[in-house]
Each structure stands twice: as structure tokens, then as C-alpha cells.
Design a protein around this motif. Structure first.
Motif, PDB file in Angstrom:
ATOM      1  N   ASP A 167      -1.975   3.590  32.091  1.00 45.64           N
ATOM      2  CA  ASP A 167      -3.378   3.151  31.619  1.00 45.64           C
ATOM      3  C   ASP A 167      -4.378   2.874  33.075  1.00 45.64           C
ATOM      4  OD1 ASP A 167      -2.408   2.642  29.216  1.00 45.64           O
ATOM      5  OD2 ASP A 167      -1.966   0.597  29.661  1.00 45.64           O
ATOM      6  N   ALA A 168      -4.008   2.388  34.229  1.00 46.20           N
ATOM      7  CA  ALA A 168      -4.510   2.567  35.552  1.00 46.20           C
ATOM      8  C   ALA A 168      -5.192   3.636  35.704  1.00 46.20           C
ATOM      9  CB  ALA A 168      -3.789   1.664  36.559  1.00 46.20           C
ATOM     10  N   ARG A 182      -4.227   1.761  43.759  1.00 53.29           N
ATOM     11  CA  ARG A 182      -4.451   0.347  44.165  1.00 53.29           C
ATOM     12  C   ARG A 182      -5.618  -0.064  45.105  1.00 53.29           C
ATOM     13  NH1 ARG A 182      -4.035  -3.480  41.663  1.00 53.29           N
ATOM     14  NH2 ARG A 182      -1.926  -2.999  41.025  1.00 53.29           N
ATOM     15  N   ARG A 183      -5.892   0.878  46.095  1.00 56.43           N
ATOM     16  CA  ARG A 183      -7.182   0.776  46.952  1.00 56.43           C
ATOM     17  C   ARG A 183      -8.223   0.807  46.019  1.00 56.43           C
ATOM     18  NH1 ARG A 183      -8.965  -0.128  51.603  1.00 56.43           N
ATOM     19  NH2 ARG A 183     -10.940   0.904  52.292  1.00 56.43           N
ATOM     20  N   GLU A 184      -8.436   2.042  45.059  1.00 60.16           N
ATOM     21  CA  GLU A 184      -9.466   2.099  44.403  1.00 60.16           C
ATOM     22  C   GLU A 184      -9.816   0.834  43.202  1.00 60.16           C
ATOM     23  OE1 GLU A 184     -10.194   6.120  42.628  1.00 60.16           O
ATOM     24  OE2 GLU A 184      -8.186   6.402  43.282  1.00 60.16           O
ATOM     25  N   LEU A 185      -8.514   0.372  42.672  1.00 56.50           N
ATOM     26  CA  LEU A 185      -8.806  -0.926  42.090  1.00 56.50           C
ATOM     27  C   LEU A 185      -9.492  -2.063  42.759  1.00 56.50           C
ATOM     28  CD1 LEU A 185      -5.532  -0.595  39.915  1.00 56.50           C
ATOM     29  CD2 LEU A 185      -7.980  -0.426  38.854  1.00 56.50           C
ATOM     30  N   THR A 186      -8.960  -2.148  44.174  1.00 58.47           N
ATOM     31  CA  THR A 186      -9.405  -3.223  44.950  1.00 58.47           C
ATOM     32  C   THR A 186     -10.859  -3.063  45.459  1.00 58.47           C
ATOM     33  OG1 THR A 186      -7.312  -3.536  45.572  1.00 58.47           O
ATOM     34  CG2 THR A 186      -9.075  -4.483  47.202  1.00 58.47           C
ATOM     35  N   GLN A 236     -13.946   6.139  52.515  1.00 53.63           N
ATOM     36  CA  GLN A 236     -13.266   4.527  52.145  1.00 53.63           C
ATOM     37  C   GLN A 236     -11.910   4.863  51.693  1.00 53.63           C
ATOM     38  OE1 GLN A 236     -15.934   2.253  49.603  1.00 53.63           O
ATOM     39  NE2 GLN A 236     -15.785   0.607  50.679  1.00 53.63           N
ATOM     40  N   SER A 237     -11.382   5.830  51.877  1.00 62.44           N
ATOM     41  CA  SER A 237      -9.813   5.843  51.298  1.00 62.44           C
ATOM     42  C   SER A 237      -8.979   5.133  51.950  1.00 62.44           C
ATOM     43  CB  SER A 237      -9.703   7.195  51.459  1.00 62.44           C
ATOM     44  OG  SER A 237      -9.346   7.958  52.455  1.00 62.44           O
ATOM     45  N   PHE A 278      -5.518  -4.916  35.894  1.00 64.31           N
ATOM     46  CA  PHE A 278      -4.366  -4.135  36.551  1.00 64.31           C
ATOM     47  C   PHE A 278      -3.707  -4.841  37.743  1.00 64.31           C
ATOM     48  CE2 PHE A 278      -7.137  -1.187  34.426  1.00 64.31           C
ATOM     49  CZ  PHE A 278      -6.423  -0.471  33.406  1.00 64.31           C
ATOM     50  N   ASP A 279      -4.108  -5.973  37.891  1.00 62.73           N
ATOM     51  CA  ASP A 279      -3.555  -6.800  39.116  1.00 62.73           C
ATOM     52  C   ASP A 279      -2.016  -6.659  39.172  1.00 62.73           C
ATOM     53  OD1 ASP A 279      -5.998  -7.316  40.100  1.00 62.73           O
ATOM     54  OD2 ASP A 279      -5.967  -9.433  39.493  1.00 62.73           O
ATOM     55  N   LYS A 280      -1.340  -6.687  38.266  1.00 65.41           N
ATOM     56  CA  LYS A 280      -0.002  -6.581  38.399  1.00 65.41           C
ATOM     57  C   LYS A 280       0.828  -5.393  37.944  1.00 65.41           C
ATOM     58  CE  LYS A 280       0.720 -11.566  37.892  1.00 65.41           C
ATOM     59  NZ  LYS A 280      -0.183 -12.298  37.109  1.00 65.41           N
ATOM     60  N   SER A 281       0.087  -4.238  37.792  1.00 67.88           N
ATOM     61  CA  SER A 281       0.527  -3.045  37.451  1.00 67.88           C
ATOM     62  C   SER A 281       1.257  -2.479  38.550  1.00 67.88           C
ATOM     63  CB  SER A 281      -0.588  -1.985  36.717  1.00 67.88           C
ATOM     64  OG  SER A 281      -1.306  -2.681  35.872  1.00 67.88           O
ATOM     65  N   ASP A 282       2.187  -1.784  38.382  1.00 71.48           N
ATOM     66  CA  ASP A 282       2.643  -0.908  39.545  1.00 71.48           C
ATOM     67  C   ASP A 282       2.115   0.526  39.599  1.00 71.48           C
ATOM     68  OD1 ASP A 282       4.512  -0.327  41.603  1.00 71.48           O
ATOM     69  OD2 ASP A 282       6.026   0.584  40.018  1.00 71.48           O
ATOM     70  N   VAL A 283       1.154   0.432  40.731  1.00 69.75           N
ATOM     71  CA  VAL A 283       0.306   1.855  40.733  1.00 69.75           C
ATOM     72  C   VAL A 283       0.864   2.347  42.163  1.00 69.75           C
ATOM     73  CG1 VAL A 283      -1.252   1.219  39.016  1.00 69.75           C
ATOM     74  CG2 VAL A 283      -1.679   0.554  41.184  1.00 69.75           C
ATOM     75  N   PRO A 284       0.153   3.677  42.300  1.00 74.21           N
ATOM     76  CA  PRO A 284       0.473   4.278  43.837  1.00 74.21           C
ATOM     77  C   PRO A 284      -0.628   3.633  44.617  1.00 74.21           C
ATOM     78  CG  PRO A 284       0.179   6.307  42.261  1.00 74.21           C
ATOM     79  CD  PRO A 284       0.184   4.738  41.414  1.00 74.21           C
ATOM     80  N   ALA A 285      -0.237   3.468  46.104  1.00 75.91           N
ATOM     81  CA  ALA A 285      -1.367   2.938  46.928  1.00 75.91           C
ATOM     82  C   ALA A 285      -2.822   3.387  46.975  1.00 75.91           C
ATOM     83  CB  ALA A 285      -0.598   3.216  48.298  1.00 75.91           C
TER      84      ALA A 285
END
Ligand SMILES: [Zn+2]
Length: 607
Positions: free
Chosen positions: A36-37, A105-109, A563-564, A95-102
Motif C-alpha cells: 500500500d505504501a 521511508r524517506r519519501e514518507l517522512t 533530497q534523496s 504508514f508509520d509502522k509499515s515495513d518499507v524500504p529506506a
């Protein structure tokens, strides 16, 4: 000298006015899956790109062809992007607790910290906030000082005030204009206090302590560590600032007598700028003897009748000399270089990447002046940065942190040295080192003087947002900080019936300001690192990286990261260090610092 509106960050920053759908409290309790993320981020990147392009196209036409219709089209496109961004930012915590690639995770942050203002979920409060923002902006935009109510033709807007403070040497006249401009702000005070309450509520709903903490969360380190980091950087430059301050005070005291105390703080109104953020206008009053560089770039450009397009070509050649590919053909076809005769345009210089890829442009009304020649190099810095990160996901197409984008063009402008001008055939002979004090003094009045102001605006706002500064001491806190950092004081005591922070555009407009402080630190750090790679062994202020492909490669390594990665990694790619370092400023201004020591013998520094 802003980057053209539609870098993604600008898009995200513009977002905010409407509370839409899925509040964070509702969504954060459920955890969505990694697939989903990925799907969510694909949608975000595609939507931001599409809306970003539409917004840039509308924005470009609006700024280069101002009519009621183009303004409406541009406002509509911006609102659409803003709404989408606010919606996405509020969805991201899902998606805070989803297990996603780094990288995801950065894009979400980045998405979560992208808002400058978070509207509260309550639609009534959100609407109130949006109305307050519009009122604050228009109060500033319409701000005028009318010395005589019976003579409206004498009213001055900010442009008129700016000119008067730059040119007048009459203390009484300057003081009247300074106090006059500050009368636009008291009506904003009540609105600003309510804006703080409401925007804090929105920030807390997103999980931040307050709006200031939300702003500081953008810097890849805990918000409190970032505050300490700024203090550390300032501590490195402060001794040099104290000397500059004391020297300027000595000269202004000689000029203005008792209006400038021999030992205390500088009067805020006598530094040639309404906010005392740039002191270059008072250079003639404090110019060191025998430090005239013996040439004027403005005169050279005027004498050559250099066409604006040729001035831009010269700027482009600087970048291609470092190994960057030439600007695309469309840049030359679509940019705006001169003020059109037949219509109104926004002349404030800016750089654009319309399609967030190859459609780069600058918009400037170029005149044959040294200042515009420098600005061209600055704006092109934005364009080359934009193109360097064009292949990244949309959310990564921005500078490492917001200080980096402004720093790049300025870094290159630091390489526009007399030796460089000789190399490109614009100057016969570079002045000898005895003239450096004049050049450096001029630059210090711009760059060193600015640092204190660049730092204190957000110090004030962070304390206001956190509640450390209550409404009842807004103005006192403002002047306490101006005294602490700038060492300036108002011409007469300022009470709490006033609202002096409101007389600076970025406060009612709610634009974060720390980026400008960072840009001023970073550009010298970049310049020192690149000069070393270019093999420059001379004094840092005479180094130019022109024609150094080694420096160009390292620069590109950083720019293409966008900004990656955390900004510390980007900084390391260029300088070899993960830490910001203001000592490059001390290196750059070393000859001036030594000269100031001579002048100040027996004089007390500080206030
Ligand atoms: Zn800029």
C-alpha cells in the motif's frame, strides 16, 4: 532571487489552507501494508508532478503577463496543489509502522514534514486560519506610510521606504520613515496571536509539539539538536561580527554624533535597510581609505553595452566550464531577460523548472549592473541544481535542505573574482591585494551583517509557537533578540501596543527564514571545499573555480542527490564532512579581520 515557484518543496510549502478528509488521529491507529505504501507513494509522486507542472505553467504566464485572468488561473492551480499536498501529508502517518524500504521511508517522512502550516481538522477552525492568513498577507502587501494624510501622493510603500533608507543621510528623515513603516504592523498583532493558536493545533494533530517544532523537523536531526547546531555555527562567526559592528559604530558615531552611541548597540534605523539585515548601502560612510578596487564592473558592462542575453551566456559558460551540459535550447527561447515594453510583469528575479526536468528558465529584468551580473550566476545555480536531480522521484526533486538551494548560486557568485573577470576578458588587470579590504568590507556588510538577522527571526517565532514567549511580550521578545544577536536597538522604546515583527514580510507571510542563515554559512563552506579541489592556493576570497572540472564533478555529485539522502550525506559528498562549518567565513574574511583589529585598537567591541 527565489527559485521558481514550482519546485516540489515550494509546492508542498504552499499547501495548507484546507482540512481535507482523513484526519491523522483517525488514520494513525491503523497500519497499512508495504505494498500500500508503494502504491500511495506512486500516486503522490505522479500527482505532485502533474499538479506541479500545471502550477508552474500557470505561474509563469501569470508572472510574465499579469492580468486578472492569469492571476485567477494561477491561484486555482496553486490551490489544487496545496489541497493535494495537505491531503497526502495527513495520509502519510498511516504508514508509520509499515515495513518499507529506506528510500520509501524517506519519501514518507519528507511528506510528513512538508507542511509549513498544518490546518486543524475542524473545518471551522481551518477556514478561520485561512482567512487570517489572507488578512495578514494583504495587510503587509497594502502596507503604506503616509507622512501627511492630506497629501496621499507622498505615501510610501515598501519600495519607497527601502529607497529612502538606502539613500538618505538625514537622521530625522530616516527615523520618521523607519517609525512610519512600522505603523503597518500593530493591526496584525491580534490576528497573529490567533494564527499561532490555530496553526499549533494543526501541528499537534500531525504529532508535532507545535508549528516551530514542525519546521525544525525538516532538518534530519532532532529539533532541539538543530537549535543547538545553529547556536554553535553562530558562535564561530560572532567574534568577527563583533568587530564589524564596533567598526561600523565608530564610523556612524563620527557621522551622526550622539544619535549613535560610542559604545552601546547600533540604532536599528541607521544601517541603510529597514530591517538592518543588509548594510551595503552605508558603505560610502564607512569605506576604508585607499581601498577603491580601481574598477567598476557596472561601468564595464555599461561601456560594452553588453546585451542581457550575452550576460546570461557568460553565466552559462561558467557552469559549462565546470563540466555541466549547456542549458537546453528551450531555455533561450522561453526565458524572460528584459522587461517587456507592452505589459506588466513580476521582475523579481527567479529560476524555474517548469516540467521538473528539462524546461528550465530564468525570469529577470536584466540591466547592465554588477549586481545583475551576480544575480544571473545565482539564478543559474538553481537551474543547474534542478536539472541535476531531475531523474529522482518527484518527492526527492529538491535541495538537500532548504538552505542548499539558495547557497549554490551564491557559491558560484563567490567565484566571480577580479581574476575571473580578467580571464574572460572583461577586465585588463586584477587590482593588487592592497585593495582587498574594500571588496571584503562591502561583502561583509552584505553577508556577515545578514547572518544575525537570518538567525533571529525564527528564534523569535519558535519561542512564540512553543509558548515560551507569551502574547503579552511579543514585542519585547523581538527587541531582546535583536539586541542579543544584531546588537541593534530601536530609536525609542517600543511598547506592547506595537508589533514590530509584522513589519518584516516573512512574518505575516509565514515563510520560514532559517534557510537564509544556512545558505549564508554553506556558501562559504562550499566555496572553500571547491576552491581546494580546483587547486587554488591563494587567499580564499580571490579563488575562482572557473574551468575546474574536478570541482564541477564534486559539485554535481552533491546536486544530483537532490533530497534523496539526509543533508549531512549531501554535504559530505561535496566537502568530505557531515558537519556544517562556519570557519570558512573566517578564512574568507581573514584580511578584513586583521585590518579591523588595527582600526579597533583601544576600542571596546560589543554592546
Ligand atoms: Zn535564489
Amino acid at each position: 532571487m527565489t527559485t521558481g515557484t514550482m519546485r516540489v518543496q515550494a509546492l508542498l510549502a504552499a499547501a495548507a489552507l484546507m482540512a481535507i478528509g482523513c484526519g491523522p488521529t483517525a488514520s494513525s491507529s491503523s497500519t497499512a501494508g508495504a505494498a500500500d505504501a508503494k502504491a500511495f507513494l506512486d500516486t503522490v509522486n505522479a500527482t505532485m508532478l502533474k499538479l506541479g507542472i500545471a502550477g508552474s505553467q500557470a505561474g509563469w504566464v501569470q508572472q510574465t503577463y499579469i492580468t486578472d485572468d492569469t492571476e485567477a488561473l494561477s491561484a486555482r492551480a496553486n490551490q489544487e496543489s496545496a489541497d493535494a499536498t495537505a491531503r497526502f501529508a495527513k495520509e502519510a502517518p498511516k504508514f508509520d509502522k509499515s515495513d518499507v524500504p529506506a528510500d520509501q521511508r524517506r519519501e514518507l517522512t519528507l511528506l510528513k514534514v512538508s507542511l509549513v502550516m498544518a490546518p486543524p481538522a475542524d473545518p471551522k477552525e481551518s477556514e478561520e486560519l485561512s482567512k487570517i492568513m489572507a488578512r495578514l498577507e494583504s495587510a503587509y502587501g497594502k502596507g503604506k506610510w503616509c507622512p501627511d494624510a492630506a497629501k496621499p501622493e507622498q505615501c510610501k510603500n515598501i519600495d519607497g521606504i527601502t529607497r529612502l533608507l538606502a539613500e538618505s543621510r538625514n537622521e530625522k528623515e530616516i527615523r520618521a520613515a523607519w517609525e512610519g513603516w512600522h505603523t503597518i504592523a500593530p493591526p496584525m498583532r491580534k490576528d497573529y496571536a490567533r494564527f499561532v493558536e490555530l496553526s499549533n493545533k494543526g501541528a499537534r494533530e500531525l504529532g508535532f509539539a507545535d508549528t516551530g517544532a514542525m519546521w525544525r523537523a525538516k532538518y534530519d536531526m532532532p529539533p532541539d539538536d538543530f537549535t543547538k547546531e545553529l547556536d554553535r555555527l553562530w558562535g564561530q562567526v560572532r567574534p568577527l561580527y563583533l568587530k564589524l559592528h564596533a567598526y561600523v559604530r565608530m564610523k556612524l558615531h563620527a557621522k551622526y554624533g550622539d544619535a549613535v552611541p560610542a559604545n552601546g548597540p547600533l540604532p536599528a534605523h541607521l544601517l541603510g535597510n529597514i530591517w538592518a539585515q543588509d548594510w551595503t548601502n552605508i558603505y560610502p560612510l564607512i569605506a576604508p581609505a585607499n581601498a577603491d578596487p580601481g574598477f567598476s564592473l557596472t561601468d564595464i558592462l555599461k561601456k560594452r553595452r553588453a546585451p542581457p542575453v550575452e550576460m546570461v551566456r557568460t553565466g552559462e559558460r561558467f557552469y559549462t566550464s565546470l563540466g555541466f551540459a549547456p542549458l537546453p535550447k528551450t531555455f533561450w527561447e522561453r526565458s524572460l531577460f528584459v522587461r517587456p515594453k507592452d505589459r506588466d510583469v513580476v521582475c523579481h528575479a527567479s529560476a524555474w523548472d517548469i516540467d521538473l526536468a528539462e524546461d528550465l528558465r530564468i525570469k529577470m529584468c536584466i540591466e547592465q549592473t554588477a549586481e545583475d551580473f551576480t544575480t544571473i550566476h545565482h539564478e543559474l545555480g538553481h537551474n543547474f541544481y534542478q536539472r541535476a536531480y531531475k531523474d529522482l522521484p518527484t518527492l526527492f526533486r529538491d535541495s538537500a535542505n532548504d538552505g542548499f538551494h539558495e547557497a549554490i548560486g551564491d557559491t558560484i557568485a563567490l567565484s566571480v573574482t577580479p581574476e575571473y573577470l580578467v580571464k574572460i576578458g572583461m577586465l585588463d588587470k586584477a587590482p593588487d591585494a592592497s585593495r582587498d579590504v574594500g571588496l571584503l568590507m562591502n561583502r561583509a556588510l552584505e553577508k556577515i551583517a545578514f547572518l544575525t538577522f537570518g538567525l533571529l527571526i525564527d528564534q523569535w517565532r519558535w519561542n512564540v509557537f512553543s509558548g515560551a514567549t507569551p502574547v503579552a511580550s511579543y514585542n519585547k521578545a523581538w527587541w531582546d533578540l535583536r539586541l542579543k544577536y544584531q546588537g541593534v536597538a530601536p530609536p525609542a522604546p517600543r511598547g506592547e501596543e506595537l508589533f514590530d515583527p509584522g513589519a518584516k514580510y516573512h512574518v505575516p507571510d509565514n515563510t520560514p527564514y532559517t534557510r537564509y542563515f544556512l545558505a549564508h554559512i554553506l556558501q562559504f563552506q562550499f566555496h572553500r571545499a571547491l576552491s581546494k579541489m580546483a587547486g587554488c592556493a591563494g587567499p580564499l576570497h580571490r579563488c575562482s573555480i572557473f574551468q575546474s572540472t574536478e570541482a564541477g564533478q564534486r559539485l554535481n555529485a552533491m546536486l544530483s542527490m537532490g533530497q534523496s539522502r539526509p543533508w549531512q550525506d549531501a554535504l559530505e559528498a561535496l566537502t568530505g564532512s557531515k558537519q556544517m562549518d562556519a570557519t570558512a567565513i573566517l578564512d574568507y574574511f581573514a584580511p578584513l579581520s586583521t585590518w579591523l583589529d588595527e582600526q579597533l585598537k583601544g576600542t571596546q567591541v560589543g554592546w
